[in-house]
Design an enzyme around this catalytic site. Structure first.
Site, PDB file in Angstrom:
ATOM      1  N   LYS A   8       0.812  -1.215   0.000  1.00  0.00           N
ATOM      2  CA  LYS A   8       0.000   0.000   0.000  1.00  0.00           C
ATOM      3  C   LYS A   8       0.850   1.271   0.000  1.00  0.00           C
ATOM      4  O   LYS A   8       0.386   2.326  -0.415  1.00  0.00           O
ATOM      5  CB  LYS A   8      -0.970  -0.017   1.174  1.00  0.00           C
ATOM      6  CG  LYS A   8      -2.049  -1.094   0.989  1.00  0.00           C
ATOM      7  CD  LYS A   8      -3.102  -1.071   2.069  1.00  0.00           C
ATOM      8  CE  LYS A   8      -4.238  -2.033   1.747  1.00  0.00           C
ATOM      9  NZ  LYS A   8      -3.825  -3.459   1.835  1.00  0.00           N
ATOM     10  N   ASP A   9       2.106   1.141   0.426  1.00  0.00           N
ATOM     11  CA  ASP A   9       3.010   2.296   0.380  1.00  0.00           C
ATOM     12  C   ASP A   9       3.219   2.813  -1.047  1.00  0.00           C
ATOM     13  O   ASP A   9       3.428   4.011  -1.241  1.00  0.00           O
ATOM     14  CB  ASP A   9       4.380   1.936   0.961  1.00  0.00           C
ATOM     15  CG  ASP A   9       4.345   1.744   2.475  1.00  0.00           C
ATOM     16  OD1 ASP A   9       3.563   2.439   3.149  1.00  0.00           O
ATOM     17  OD2 ASP A   9       5.108   0.905   2.973  1.00  0.00           O
TER      18      ASP A   9
END
Ligand code: PLP
Length: 472
Positions: free
Chosen positions: A112-113
């Site tokens: 998700k980064d």
């Protein structure tokens, strides 16, 4: 680039407004009006580019008209500059022609980064230009919250409020959120469960009057910019494995159909992708559709891969839109049926069309642990449970041994010690260097009652760099 709603009724928007909008006003999701398409020569010419430069080429058409090229380049260099591996998304070989793309070298150790580091910077850039501030509210049971906070911590024009259920997230996950300190960062532990948190976010979007005119922005998985950022690593992987001259297949651990939808878009943009495998845990609504043309809601089962514990797959509507010839009315009808408690099937030829590209498998906890153990004994690598589901599905569903098969490695195993321990691979996993002192860091978090008015009053009191929001 213009964006249209999957339900056909909301006005078309440009990139900037899509970024700030979330759900379309007709309840649909925004998608690009026309997908950019690259030639094989163009894609081939990108081989060897650093990740952020590849990202610029892949994403430029999506932001065109909203962000100047030089600004976008700088934003991308900053975004991927915080990753802890020089390749950003390195490929690791398991067996012959079988690979894991490690997407967990960002600040919070999950894929998700890739999207949220970019989203925070894009928001801040556009808000500075407009002279505006916004409030972000989100609910998390783990991964999304820390990635969103990390992505927004340096934003001058964003205050972020992330709610998690008090005492119901793991200590690592809690500390990844609460130890990021800043005037604009607000962790709220709600005396309730995850659904209570999510309900309060929904209610706050429905009636934003408590914000006195300040705009509320969503960072959940339906946000278009998140999908857009995830397209890039499909190109990155394929270019390292002989693409575009040869095709590549991907296996994607997914719940909300976000990550795998990005792979589908990469294919439609010209990347030769021969197969996409939907890998789910026991919460298998996507597998039931892909294997039996039935989309209906069942009860939620907690699993060892909690980031895929969902009942409804929020991005699936974007694929349905394409399968129905981009007919918004048809999608509005289907979604009405679904909302009133009925599941649905699509017409046979549409389903067959989807199955040309997609296969699927649902993997239970026992098999997940077995795969973690198997891969450990084969290679010495410890997989996180989500990635293990992807690897097992890849092995079961693979159509061709001659085509490279890449499983998306969605998280670092240290985030999910329960599964690793159950798999019996018998190793204490150490936190990566940048998180080594996580358990000594100061935490900041406010515990609030499970009550909408209390939460909204708190946001209004702190939503302007920690100070009260002023009426606009
Ligand atoms: C969020 C998440 C997923 C699921 O992603 P989708 O958006 O549902 O495709 C898978 N694995 C991990 C580790 C995650 O954090």
């Amino acid at each position: 680039m213009r964006y249209i709603s999957t339900r056909g009724q909301a006005p078309a928007l440009n990139f900037e407004d899509v970024l700030l909008t979330g759900l379309a006003s007709d309840g649909g999701l925004y998608v690009p009006e026309n997908l950019p398409r690259f030639t094989q020569e163009e894609i081939a010419s990108w081989a060897g580019l650093p990740y952020h430069e590849l990202a610029f080429r892949v994403m430029r058409p999506f932001v065109e008209g909203s962000i100047a090229d030089a600004d976008f380049k700088q934003i991308l260099a900053d975004t991927y500059g915080v990753f802890a591996h020089a390749s950003i998304a390195p490929l690791r070989q398991l067996k012959g022609n079988e690979w894991v793309m490690e997407l967990f070298h960002g600040p919070t150790l999950a894929f998700k980064d890739f999207a949220l580091q970019l989203l925070g910077r894009l928001l801040d850039h556009l808000l500075a230009k407009r002279g505006e501030r916004v409030v972000i509210m989100g609910a998390t049971s783990g991964d999304t919250g820390s990635a969103a906070i990390e992505g927004c911590k340096s934003c001058d024009n964003v205050d972020i409020f992330i709610m998690h259920p008090h005492k119901r997230v793991s200590e690592v996950q809690r500390r990844q959120m609460t130890t990021i300190l800043g005037d604009n960062i607000h962790n709220i532990a709600i005396e309730g469960n995850f659904d209570d948190c999510q309900e309060m976010v929904k209610a706050s979007f429905a009636d934003q009057s408590f914000l006195k005119g300040t705009r509320l922005v969503a960072v959940n998985s339906i946000n278009w910019a998140r999908i857009m950022a995830q397209i890039v690593y499909y190109f990155h992987a394929a270019l390292q494995l002989g693409g575009p001259a040869r095709s590549v297949a991907f296996s994607v651990p997914t719940g909300n159909f976000g990550d795998i939808f990005a792979g589908y878009l990469a294919r439609n943009m010209g990347l030769p992708v021969s197969q996409l495998i939907v890998a789910t845990n026991r919460n298998d609504i996507l597998h039931r559709f892909m294997s039996g043309n039935r989309y209906d809601k069942e009860t939620l089962h907690p699993t060892l891969s909690p980031s895929m514990d969902i009942m409804v797959s929020s991005n699936f509507e974007r694929l349905l839109f394409d399968l129905h010839g981009r007919n918004g009315m048809a999608i509005a009808d289907l979604m009405d049926t679904f909302k009133s408690g009925g599941g649905f099937s699509v017409e046979e030829d549409r389903w067959i069309e989807a199955r040309k590209l997609f296969d699927s498998l649902a993997v239970d906890d026992e098999q997940t642990c077995k795969t973690i153990a198997d891969v450990f004994y084969e290679t010495g690598e410890v997989l996180d449970p989500h990635t293990a589901i992807g690897v097992h599905a890849a092995r079961e569903c693979r159509r061709s041994l001659a085509t490279p098969m890449v499983t998306l490695g969605t998280a670092h195993p240290v985030k999910f010690p329960d599964a690793v321990e159950k798999a019996g691979v018998g190793r204490e996993l150490a936190l990566p260097e940048h998180l080594a002192d996580l358990f000594e860091r100061e935490e900041r978090c406010t515990v609030l009652a499970n009550d909408l008015a209390t939460v909204q009053a708190f946001v209004a009191e702190h939503g302007n760099r920690g100070k009260p929001i002023q009426a606009i």
